[in-house]
Design a protein around this motif. Structure first.
Motif, PDB file in Angstrom:
ATOM      1  N   GLN A  34      15.313   8.133  97.722  1.00 42.48           N
ATOM      2  CA  GLN A  34      15.957   9.338  97.197  1.00 42.48           C
ATOM      3  C   GLN A  34      15.640  10.548  98.064  1.00 42.48           C
ATOM      4  OE1 GLN A  34      14.861   9.841  93.100  1.00 42.48           O
ATOM      5  NE2 GLN A  34      16.213   8.211  92.375  1.00 42.48           N
ATOM      6  N   ARG A  35      14.382  10.642  98.517  1.00 43.38           N
ATOM      7  CA  ARG A  35      13.977  11.795  99.330  1.00 43.38           C
ATOM      8  C   ARG A  35      14.548  11.708 100.734  1.00 43.38           C
ATOM      9  NH1 ARG A  35       7.875  13.834  99.318  1.00 43.38           N
ATOM     10  NH2 ARG A  35       8.682  14.846  97.455  1.00 43.38           N
ATOM     11  N   TYR A  36      14.572  10.492 101.305  1.00 42.76           N
ATOM     12  CA  TYR A  36      15.066  10.289 102.667  1.00 42.76           C
ATOM     13  C   TYR A  36      16.160   9.223 102.647  1.00 42.76           C
ATOM     14  CZ  TYR A  36      10.804  12.781 103.916  1.00 42.76           C
ATOM     15  OH  TYR A  36       9.809  13.717 104.021  1.00 42.76           O
ATOM     16  N   TYR A 210      12.477  17.338 118.748  1.00 41.84           N
ATOM     17  CA  TYR A 210      12.665  16.386 117.655  1.00 41.84           C
ATOM     18  C   TYR A 210      13.669  15.349 118.127  1.00 41.84           C
ATOM     19  CZ  TYR A 210      14.085  14.240 113.281  1.00 41.84           C
ATOM     20  OH  TYR A 210      14.366  13.318 112.301  1.00 41.84           O
ATOM     21  N   GLN A 211      13.298  14.078 118.025  1.00 38.03           N
ATOM     22  CA  GLN A 211      14.161  12.978 118.436  1.00 38.03           C
ATOM     23  C   GLN A 211      14.434  12.102 117.220  1.00 38.03           C
ATOM     24  OE1 GLN A 211      11.772  11.212 121.579  1.00 38.03           O
ATOM     25  NE2 GLN A 211      12.328  12.811 123.038  1.00 38.03           N
ATOM     26  N   GLY A 217      17.756   6.659 111.251  1.00 37.85           N
ATOM     27  CA  GLY A 217      17.167   7.934 110.859  1.00 37.85           C
ATOM     28  C   GLY A 217      15.706   8.105 111.209  1.00 37.85           C
ATOM     29  N   GLN A 218      15.128   7.193 111.984  1.00 38.80           N
ATOM     30  CA  GLN A 218      13.716   7.341 112.346  1.00 38.80           C
ATOM     31  C   GLN A 218      13.529   8.566 113.230  1.00 38.80           C
ATOM     32  OE1 GLN A 218      11.755   3.862 113.778  1.00 38.80           O
ATOM     33  NE2 GLN A 218       9.932   4.952 114.440  1.00 38.80           N
ATOM     34  N   ASN A 245      19.343   1.735 119.706  1.00 38.70           N
ATOM     35  CA  ASN A 245      18.449   2.724 120.326  1.00 38.70           C
ATOM     36  C   ASN A 245      19.179   4.032 120.604  1.00 38.70           C
ATOM     37  OD1 ASN A 245      16.084   1.034 120.492  1.00 38.70           O
ATOM     38  ND2 ASN A 245      17.153  -0.113 122.086  1.00 38.70           N
ATOM     39  N   ASP A 246      19.988   4.447 119.648  1.00 39.01           N
ATOM     40  CA  ASP A 246      20.858   5.613 119.818  1.00 39.01           C
ATOM     41  C   ASP A 246      20.143   6.894 119.385  1.00 39.01           C
ATOM     42  OD1 ASP A 246      20.800   4.529 117.286  1.00 39.01           O
ATOM     43  OD2 ASP A 246      22.889   4.950 116.827  1.00 39.01           O
ATOM     44  N   TRP A 247      19.194   7.331 120.206  1.00 35.68           N
ATOM     45  CA  TRP A 247      18.413   8.520 119.901  1.00 35.68           C
ATOM     46  C   TRP A 247      19.174   9.782 120.297  1.00 35.68           C
ATOM     47  CZ3 TRP A 247      13.526   8.258 117.655  1.00 35.68           C
ATOM     48  CH2 TRP A 247      12.968   6.975 117.569  1.00 35.68           C
ATOM     49  N   LYS A 248      18.999  10.837 119.517  1.00 34.89           N
ATOM     50  CA  LYS A 248      19.508  12.153 119.898  1.00 34.89           C
ATOM     51  C   LYS A 248      18.336  13.122 119.904  1.00 34.89           C
ATOM     52  CE  LYS A 248      20.691  14.377 115.496  1.00 34.89           C
ATOM     53  NZ  LYS A 248      21.745  15.079 114.736  1.00 34.89           N
TER      54      LYS A 248
END
Length: 254
Positions: A34-36, A210-211, A217-218, A245-248
């Motif tokens: 619920q939180r995340y 922040y990555q 959502g990790q 591995n789709d990091w932003k």
């Protein structure tokens, strides 16, 4: 926390106690989702229980999603134990390309200036909390917040609207009570710089980064020195890669 205690003489527990433990663990999963809600967007594929008998009996639950992401929640036996509630998402190995910065070493840190700045935090960063190594599965925010606090950002050490969890026993015995969640640190970064950018040029200063892996959502946090192209933190995950591995990236500067 479970309402029943194990046998104080031998640490054993009856069936009703174990039912309490499992029920609490499932409630922890529900509360975390619920939180995340972006933690496990494709559902949960595996739940694993681990039992630790010393110094007190603890039950650790590892939860895995289809993409291989993991989170852990610990249900302890003592009323003052702190449940992890999913802040310890297992950290993968760094994902580096030819464009990625290199990890900053102690020789690089020796050249940095001590101050209440991101540079000052980078100078003090070490893979520990107040000199103590933690047993959390992921310590990126934990150790970075320790460096930021030591550099002078004392607002992180007191009650803060962005901080939803701080380190504590049994996983961290330093007594530092440092923030442990990357998403909490992103919230704090936004208070310092409300207009982050998705990429930066070399030679433009220090950044809090922040990555986030889009597939599950990790989150991850780290400091970048764009002058020497070094990072200070527990890892780096290059942006622009294919799923899973789709990091932003988001770069904050103040």
């Amino acid at each position: 926390m479970p309402t029943r205690q194990p046998n104080p003489a031998d640490g054993s527990a009856d069936d009703a106690w174990w039912n309490d433990v499992l029920r609490q663990a499932l409630e922890d999963i529900g509360a975390a989702q619920q939180r995340y809600p972006d933690l496990f967007p494709q559902g949960i594929s595996k739940v694993e229980l681990q039992f630790e008998a010393k110094p007190n009996l603890h039950v650790k639950m590892l939860v895995e999603g289809p993409q291989g992401s993991q989170a852990a929640t610990t249900t302890g036996l003592e009323p003052d134990d702190q449940a992890q509630h999913f802040e310890s998402i297992l950290q993968p190995a760094s994902l580096l390309t030819s464009a990625s910065p290199a990890e900053g070493k102690s020789t690089n840190q020796a050249k940095l200036k001590a101050a209440k700045t991101l540079e000052g935090a980078a100078k003090l960063f070490e893979p520990a909390c107040k000199g103590e190594v933690s047993s959390y599965a992921n310590n990126c925010a934990h150790y970075l917040s320790d460096a930021l606090i030591d550099a002078g950002f004392s607002d992180l050490s007191s009650a803060h609207a962005c901080v939803t969890h701080r380190c504590g026993t049994p996983d961290c015995t330093s007594g530092g009570k440092r923030p442990t969640r990357a998403k909490d640190m992103r919230c704090w970064f936004l208070e310092k710089d409300g207009s982050p950018v998705s990429s930066v040029q070399r030679g433009t200063g220090f950044y809090a980064v922040y990555q986030e892996r889009q597939s599950d959502g990790q989150g991850h946090v780290v400091i970048l020195d764009s002058g020497t192209w070094k990072f200070y933190g527990t890892g780096w995950y290059e942006a622009g890669q294919a799923a899973p591995n789709d990091w932003k990236h988001e770069y904050f500067q103040w």
